[in-house]
Design an enzyme around this catalytic site. Structure first.
Site, PDB file in Angstrom:
ATOM      1  N   CYS A   1       0.815  -1.158   0.006  1.00 18.56           N
ATOM      2  CA  CYS A   1      -0.037  -0.008   0.203  1.00 18.56           C
ATOM      3  C   CYS A   1       0.847   1.318   0.231  1.00 18.56           C
ATOM      4  O   CYS A   1       0.508   2.244  -0.841  1.00 18.56           O
ATOM      5  CB  CYS A   1      -0.981   0.018   1.255  1.00 18.56           C
ATOM      6  SG  CYS A   1      -1.963   1.541   1.327  1.00 18.56           S
TER       7      CYS A   1
ATOM      8  N   CYS B   1      -4.166  -2.335   6.516  1.00 15.28           N
ATOM      9  CA  CYS B   1      -4.198  -0.952   5.849  1.00 15.28           C
ATOM     10  C   CYS B   1      -5.585  -0.630   5.243  1.00 15.28           C
ATOM     11  O   CYS B   1      -5.949  -1.387   4.258  1.00 15.28           O
ATOM     12  CB  CYS B   1      -2.972  -0.791   4.816  1.00 15.28           C
ATOM     13  SG  CYS B   1      -3.015   0.764   4.028  1.00 15.28           S
TER      14      CYS B   1
END
Length: 384
Positions: free
Chosen positions: A100, A196
């Site tokens: 991410c 995330c």
């Protein structure tokens, strides 16, 4: 004189809020940017997107900056979540936060910030960037208890050259103090700890929505079946809780740990005792490499490495295999080295980069290992 524009990634948390305030105090033209990277379940009990956006707007009003929201959900699902599911389906345990950062926070976000005429971006990560001899180094945060360089090791020179980490030299306790002193409305907001952008929902429940359960045998190293697992994707190396053997009277009475997966036979192997040989590794092979400086260390280079977040640097030597793989030989055995996680290398305070763990040589007989890098012929060769 025109102020330098910095676009700050604001999540609604304390760290990014203090980051924005610090840069505003230093005279930058600060613009806040809130990323929405997940569409599903926004009205559920685990997703806090709406409240996070409210907190971002409140903080922006208090410190006097403009803020906007941008939707990267499509990019996240394509670049991060799809890979996340592929890795779990293959029996590995990925770290989506690493991907991410590389693909969303410091690529899609960076590109969008540049379209807003930003010179730099900033986030609330605990790490540092240092320019030396025309190159950019990624350094650990001064507060090693909060250092996040492990998650940032895939950043490249172009990304680091445009990035600021204002909290890299500030202890977390001081950040909380600043938030309280300036009256931030989210000063007491707890830190997020979930995957995330997916939140803090029960992980097994979440994963089960996307991957089917496929029950199979749970065996000891000698082949004895002592239970049934719900699907290999739902277990990770070194796992102790949630394997359903807490009341088992088999064996030594010590706790049970997940030690191996046999994808072909859909078998989960478990062992007793924290220091069982099947849980200990002195060598590993990693692929899908990324180097902060653009080049790997020299063959035989002595360095430190982390194979999981918050782990102390473990002394090891680096072996170059080819352009996409390397091996590490550790001075001391490492516990539960997990395929799919990142092996991240350090030269003191400097994060060199790393790769995704493909294989770790343990005491398990009959392991099939990739060819080791030059000079690393010990445990890896013996495991072949």
């Amino acid at each position: 004189m025109t102020k330098r524009r910095v676009v700050v990634g604001m999540s609604g948390g304390v760290d990014s809020s203090v980051t924005a305030w610090l840069l505003k105090e230093q005279g930058y033209d600060v613009v806040g940017l809130f990323m929405k990277n997940w569409e599903d379940d926004d009205d559920g009990e685990y997703c806090s997107t709406r409240q996070d956006w409210i907190d971002v707007v409140s903080v922006a009003d208090l410190i006097g900056i403009d803020v906007e929201a941008v939707n990267f959900a499509a990019e996240y699902k394509d670049r991060v979540f799809a890979e996340f599911l592929r890795e779990y389906s293959a029996g590995r345990t990925p770290n989506p936060d690493v991907l991410c950062n590389a693909e969303i926070k410091f690529k899609a976000f960076l590109d969008h910030a540049m379209s807003l005429d930003a010179e730099m971006i900033a986030t609330g990560h605990y790490a540092r960037v240092r320019e030396r001899d025309g190159r950019f180094e990624l350094l650990k945060a001064f507060d090693h208890t909060k250092d996040q360089s492990y998650f940032l090791h895939r950043l490249n020179q172009a990304q680091l050259s445009k990035t600021m980490f204002p909290l890299g030299e500030i202890p977390k306790t001081k950040v909380r103090e600043i938030a309280a002193q300036i009256g931030l409305p989210n000063a007491k907001k707890k830190d997020s700890t979930g995957i995330c952008f997916i939140g803090e929902r029960p992980f097994r429940d979440f994963l089960n929505r996307y991957l089917p359960t496929k029950p199979g045998p749970m065996k000891t190293p000698d082949g004895k079946v002592i239970g049934e697992h719900i699907g290999l994707a739902f277990y990770t190396f070194g796992q102790r809780k949630g394997i359903g053997l807490g009341g088992s009277k088999d064996g030594s009475g010590e706790p049970w740990f997940v030690a191996a997966k046999d994808i072909a036979s859909n078998t989960l192997y478990v062992v007793q005792g924290h220091d069982h040989p099947w849980l200990l590794s002195r060598q590993l092979v990693a692929g899908n490499v990324s180097w902060v400086a653009g080049e790997p260390p020299a063959d035989g280079f002595s360095c430190g490495a982390k194979t999981r977040y918050r782990q102390a640097d473990a002394a090891c030597s680096f072996g170059r295999a080819d352009g996409e793989r390397f091996s590490l030989a550790f001075d001391d055995a490492q516990w539960a080295v997990t395929p799919g996680q990142s092996a991240v290398l350090y030269d003191g305070e400097i994060c060199l980069g790393g790769g995704i763990i493909e294989f770790a040589a343990t005491g398990q007989p009959g392991q099939t290992a990739p060819a080791p890098a030059a000079g690393h012929t010990g445990a890896l060769a013996e495991a072949r």
